[in-house]
Scaffold this motif. Sequence first.
Motif, short mmCIF file in Angstrom:
data_model
loop_
_atom_site.label_atom_id
_atom_site.label_comp_id
_atom_site.label_asym_id
_atom_site.label_seq_id
_atom_site.Cartn_x
_atom_site.Cartn_y
_atom_site.Cartn_z
N GLN A 177 0.80 -1.22 0.00
CA GLN A 177 0.00 0.00 0.00
C GLN A 177 0.84 1.27 0.00
N ARG A 178 2.15 1.12 -0.03
CA ARG A 178 2.99 2.32 -0.02
C ARG A 178 3.03 2.96 -1.41
N PRO A 179 3.04 4.28 -1.49
CA PRO A 179 3.06 4.94 -2.80
C PRO A 179 4.39 4.72 -3.51
N LEU A 180 4.35 4.81 -4.81
CA LEU A 180 5.54 4.66 -5.63
C LEU A 180 6.27 6.00 -5.68
N LEU A 181 7.48 6.05 -5.13
CA LEU A 181 8.27 7.28 -5.10
C LEU A 181 8.90 7.51 -6.46
N LEU A 182 8.73 8.69 -7.00
CA LEU A 182 9.27 9.03 -8.31
C LEU A 182 10.07 10.32 -8.24
N GLU A 183 11.12 10.40 -9.05
CA GLU A 183 11.82 11.66 -9.19
C GLU A 183 11.03 12.60 -10.10
#
Length: 292
Positions: free
Chosen positions: A117-123
Amino acid sequence: MNKIAPRRRLPWDVLLLVFKQADPSTLAVLGRVSHDFLTATAQELYKLVAVTSVKQLEGFFCKRTVAQEERKTKTSRINPHLSLSHIHTLIIDFTSLSSRRRVPNSLSLSSSRLDDQRPLLLEHLEVSSDYSKVEVLRLLYSSLFPRLNPTRCSYKIVGRALPQAHWVHLSHNYPTQLLGWTQIQTLDLSGVFPRVFLNGQDHLAGLPPPFPDHRRVLRLRVASLLSSSTGSESIMDIIGRNPVFFGLEEMQDGSIVLVVKSEEEKREAEAAVQTSQRIERWRHVFIVELET
């Protein structure tokens, strides 16, 4: 006879070149024979992911049942079950999306593809679309965007039906919510201002309320936000009439960047900032930059 070295010993640059240049059948063989190796190289393979169709979007992020149905006719994609958490840049380019293809009402995203359920971290999240396909932006906002957490987001909207249409509503027919983007630092807008309506008030989509020590920068591509019959003053009027929408009260010095294409436009924009009575209280918020 010289033996061929195992694939796992190939240099990184050679390996990536193979994947970029290989035809679909070669990729399929590599995926079957060296799945463990592909998994080990996911960090490099998934640094930049470009999506140009709804089918590709579903293949990467949707539930496995959808992916299995598509696999019968789609063989050129590297194994979609590899971890997506290694993505640095996600590009969603729907500017060439066929007007005859029906856009789904929602996406059934798979939590297993997005690390529980953790969000996908993006640059960087870059979204390009045609103004005539606004429903695609609504689909992304309601289904995918809440599962992402980018540092920088770019909206590039082309082909406006009406030159005066500066706004695009993203919350139409969907439960409205603000995105939980906690690490966003820069929101770059071209073409339109994306907005959502929540609790009786319009909000700029993707720009959440600030928190201590978090500098937010809003970059506005002036030429794409104005029709040819208007001047730079119009952008000041739009922002000045909607100070809450643009968060003027909460912006730090130089947090709204007006991006222009020429020195002449730069002088005009700077003059508009200095003379506009609508933004007189917030002039310190604005700076003007030439597009690079």
